[in-house]
Design an enzyme around this catalytic site. Structure first.
Site, mmCIF file in Angstrom:
data_model
loop_
_atom_site.group_PDB
_atom_site.id
_atom_site.type_symbol
_atom_site.label_atom_id
_atom_site.label_comp_id
_atom_site.label_asym_id
_atom_site.label_seq_id
_atom_site.Cartn_x
_atom_site.Cartn_y
_atom_site.Cartn_z
ATOM 1 N N HIS A 308 0.848 -1.189 0.000
ATOM 2 C CA HIS A 308 0.000 0.000 0.000
ATOM 3 C C HIS A 308 0.877 1.230 0.000
ATOM 4 C CE1 HIS A 308 -3.183 2.795 1.085
ATOM 5 N NE2 HIS A 308 -4.000 1.867 0.653
ATOM 6 N N ASP A 366 -8.012 -5.491 0.103
ATOM 7 C CA ASP A 366 -8.488 -6.328 -1.002
ATOM 8 C C ASP A 366 -8.113 -7.788 -0.856
ATOM 9 O OD1 ASP A 366 -9.710 -4.263 -2.399
ATOM 10 O OD2 ASP A 366 -7.769 -3.562 -3.087
HETATM 11 N N1 CMC Z 1 4.135 -7.511 -4.811
HETATM 12 C C1 CMC Z 1 5.497 -7.499 -4.990
HETATM 13 N N2 CMC Z 1 6.248 -6.379 -4.848
HETATM 14 C C2 CMC Z 1 5.611 -5.244 -4.510
HETATM 15 C C3 CMC Z 1 4.223 -5.206 -4.306
HETATM 16 C C4 CMC Z 1 3.479 -6.383 -4.458
HETATM 17 N N3 CMC Z 1 2.157 -6.382 -4.279
HETATM 18 N N4 CMC Z 1 3.867 -3.938 -3.976
HETATM 19 C C5 CMC Z 1 4.985 -3.213 -3.974
HETATM 20 N N5 CMC Z 1 6.056 -4.009 -4.302
HETATM 21 C C6 CMC Z 1 7.458 -3.597 -4.359
HETATM 22 C C7 CMC Z 1 7.742 -2.832 -5.653
HETATM 23 O O1 CMC Z 1 8.203 -3.679 -6.675
HETATM 24 C C8 CMC Z 1 8.801 -1.842 -5.201
HETATM 25 O O2 CMC Z 1 10.024 -2.517 -5.167
HETATM 26 P P1 CMC Z 1 11.397 -1.687 -5.499
HETATM 27 O O3 CMC Z 1 11.531 -0.658 -4.414
HETATM 28 O O4 CMC Z 1 12.469 -2.751 -5.432
HETATM 29 O O5 CMC Z 1 11.213 -1.103 -6.858
HETATM 30 C C9 CMC Z 1 8.422 -1.523 -3.746
HETATM 31 O O6 CMC Z 1 7.673 -2.666 -3.285
HETATM 32 C C10 CMC Z 1 7.548 -0.277 -3.593
HETATM 33 O O7 CMC Z 1 6.470 -0.403 -4.498
HETATM 34 P P2 CMC Z 1 5.827 0.830 -5.292
HETATM 35 O O8 CMC Z 1 5.107 0.317 -6.482
HETATM 36 O O9 CMC Z 1 6.892 1.877 -5.518
HETATM 37 O O10 CMC Z 1 4.837 1.372 -4.195
HETATM 38 P P3 CMC Z 1 3.564 2.264 -4.451
HETATM 39 O O11 CMC Z 1 3.299 2.963 -3.190
HETATM 40 O O12 CMC Z 1 3.755 3.097 -5.674
HETATM 41 O O13 CMC Z 1 2.407 1.197 -4.803
HETATM 42 C C11 CMC Z 1 0.584 -0.284 -4.631
HETATM 43 C C12 CMC Z 1 1.434 0.804 -3.933
HETATM 44 C C13 CMC Z 1 -0.641 -0.566 -3.815
HETATM 45 C C14 CMC Z 1 0.135 0.238 -6.010
HETATM 46 C C15 CMC Z 1 1.464 -1.562 -4.793
HETATM 47 O O14 CMC Z 1 1.849 -2.044 -3.528
HETATM 48 C C16 CMC Z 1 0.743 -2.650 -5.584
HETATM 49 O O15 CMC Z 1 0.790 -2.630 -6.818
HETATM 50 N N6 CMC Z 1 0.057 -3.604 -4.878
HETATM 51 C C17 CMC Z 1 -0.740 -4.613 -5.547
HETATM 52 C C18 CMC Z 1 -2.069 -4.010 -5.946
HETATM 53 C C19 CMC Z 1 -2.995 -3.837 -4.756
HETATM 54 O O16 CMC Z 1 -3.165 -4.717 -3.940
HETATM 55 N N7 CMC Z 1 -3.647 -2.663 -4.722
HETATM 56 C C20 CMC Z 1 -4.671 -2.371 -3.702
HETATM 57 C C21 CMC Z 1 -4.265 -1.236 -2.820
HETATM 58 S S1 CMC Z 1 -5.391 -1.110 -1.391
HETATM 59 C C22 CMC Z 1 -6.929 -0.689 -2.045
HETATM 60 C C23 CMC Z 1 -6.956 0.650 -2.660
HETATM 61 O O17 CMC Z 1 -6.501 1.616 -2.064
HETATM 62 O O18 CMC Z 1 -7.509 0.758 -3.768
#
Ligand code: CMC
Length: 431
Positions: A308, A366
């Protein structure tokens, strides 16, 4: 906003600029850069708004480090345990818990608006039957401004109030109609003697040929899902609603924009994606393979329902839902559901894996909502629509807050331009 007593000094090419620092009631201090461009001629750069507060708000507070979510100061676990969705709607909209009389009046007002204009049914019939319900809902919510002309003047507080009540009241009807349409069943009209969640379940699962009795435990679980998704401060869809409304667009157009944004798999679409992922994993022995894929930088696969932007600790909504999932599955006699087994082992494996620990990736809301919704009988395509229904009150409350703010301005981000500089047009025969 209170006058700031603290400030920071920014030095650019030897010139110093004082930037006020605002202290919120909770959360980190906020550096005020509103005059920076006028004074120093520079922009700030923050794609994805990872360090930028876009507005003042008094509605919802998240402490991502602690895993805390407060609505108007009340923790989400207390609201999910002791309150119910319509009371939380009142709290989000008006800022305080209602008295018994205020709650009764609010529930009556919502109940009186549950039907949609009969002509709107034709909109549903214009879609292909295999359309995703989110596509239908985006279109139908946008179309509401063509039906409710008496609540589109954003400068009239009374019209704003009517639009707010209409959105909260009609969303279950619209979402249920989208579902019925895609499965080829007749629309079921709302029943105003039922509570909000029971009415929604009935509109989804009743058919004219048979009686339908709503199971109160399932209605409670449904209500809890609505409550847990009601608001989440300045997330992508809420910020979309705020940006759309900053231009003065009518509330129905703005909520349609929020619905469209929510659909993406990184946001509200994650619940559908998560269940599809659990199905793809299929059995506990395949979990290590998927964990390795999630960690592989060259593989776009991510563990859906994990991670998140704000929570760097357990998502408090996931904690409540995990318990709810156990209750619902036991009630339905499907506690040995293989998907739940995969989910539980996957969660445990990821939580003990150094990659997920180091990056502070925990299950989010989720992760468990899809399992409950599937057990209730909803197809995966209905998961995000149910999120949209629940979040409508959050969008509306944030929209109301924004429109009532006299300092509101049209949202207009700037950019770090990396394109060509001025050049002369080349005639086609010379290219
Ligand atoms: N699985 C594997 N690696 C992950 C995941 C994951 N679900 N989420 C983040 N990472 C890694 C990512 O690869 C990155 O690694 P690095 O620093 O080596 O590049 C690091 O963790 C930080 O990730 P980010 O994408 O920069 O973080 P963000 O804050 O931009 O993204 C997120 C947050 C929710 C989009 C992401 O965690 C994700 O894609 N999760 C899966 C989708 C999900 O479950 N979304 C629902 C969110 S809660 C409901 C809502 O608010 O809608």
């Amino acid at each position: 906003m209170t006058d700031s007593k603290k400030s920071a000094t920014l030095t650019i090419d030897g010139a110093s600029y004082d930037l006020p620092i605002h202290s919120p009631t909770a959360g980190p201090d906020v550096l005020d850069i509103r005059k920076l461009y006028a004074q120093a001629g520079v922009f700030t750069y923050d794609p994805g708004f990872t360090s930028t507060a876009s507005c003042d708000s008094t509605i919802t507070f998240i402490d991502g480090g602690k895993g805390e979510l407060l609505h108007r100061g009340y923790p989400i676990d207390q609201l999910a345990g002791k309150s119910h969705y319509l009371e939380v709607c009142y709290l989000l909209l008006y800022g305080a818990l209602p008295t018994a009389a205020q709650l009764e009046d609010f529930e009556n007002r919502v109940t009186n608006h549950t039907m949609i204009h009969e002509q709107m049914a034709n909109f549903f019939r214009g879609f292909r039957r295999d359309a995703h319900p989110m596509a239908i809902i985006t279109g139908v919510v946008g179309a509401m401004s063509a039906f409710y002309h008496d609540s589109t003047d954003i400068n009239d507080p009374w019209q704003r109030e009517v639009a707010s009540i209409r959105m909260i009241a009609k969303m279950p009807t619209i979402v249920a109609m989208a579902y019925k349409y895609t499965i080829g069943q007749p629309f079921v009209y709302p029943r105003n003697d039922l509570d909000y969640a029971s009415n929604f379940l009935r509109m989804c699962f009743a058919v004219p040929a048979e009686d339908y009795e709503v199971n109160p435990i399932l209605a409670r679980a449904m209500d809890r899902i609505f409550t847990l998704h009601a608001d989440h401060e300045q997330n992508a869809s809420t910020s979309t609603v705020r940006l759309a409304s900053s231009s003065g667009a009518n509330p129905f157009a703005c909520i349609a924009a929020g619905v469209a944004c929510l659909w993406g798999p990184a946001h509200g679409g994650a619940n559908q994606a998560c269940l599809e992922m659990l199905r793809e994993i299929g059995s506990v022995d395949r979990i290590p393979e998927f964990i390795e894929r999630a960690k592989d930088k060259n593989d776009p696969f991510r563990l859906m329902g994990f991670g998140h932007r704000v929570y760097k600790n357990v998502d408090p909504r996931a904690t409540v839902l995990k318990q709810s999932a156990d209750e619902v599955l036991e009630l339905l006699g499907v506690e040995n559901n293989p998907l739940l087994q995969v989910a539980k082992v996957l969660e445990e494996t990821a939580l003990n894996d150094p990659y997920f620990k180091e990056k502070k990736l925990f299950p989010n809301v989720d992760f468990y909502s899809g399992i409950i919704l599937e057990a209730m009988g909803f197809p995966t395509s209905m998961f995000t629509p149910i999120f949209a229904l629940s979040r409508t009150v959050g969008w509306i409350s944030q929209w109301q807050e924004m429109i009532s703010d006299p300092t509101m301005k049209i949202g207009r981000p700037r950019q770090l331009y990396q394109g060509e500089t001025l050049r002369d047009y080349t005639d086609i025969e010379e290219r």
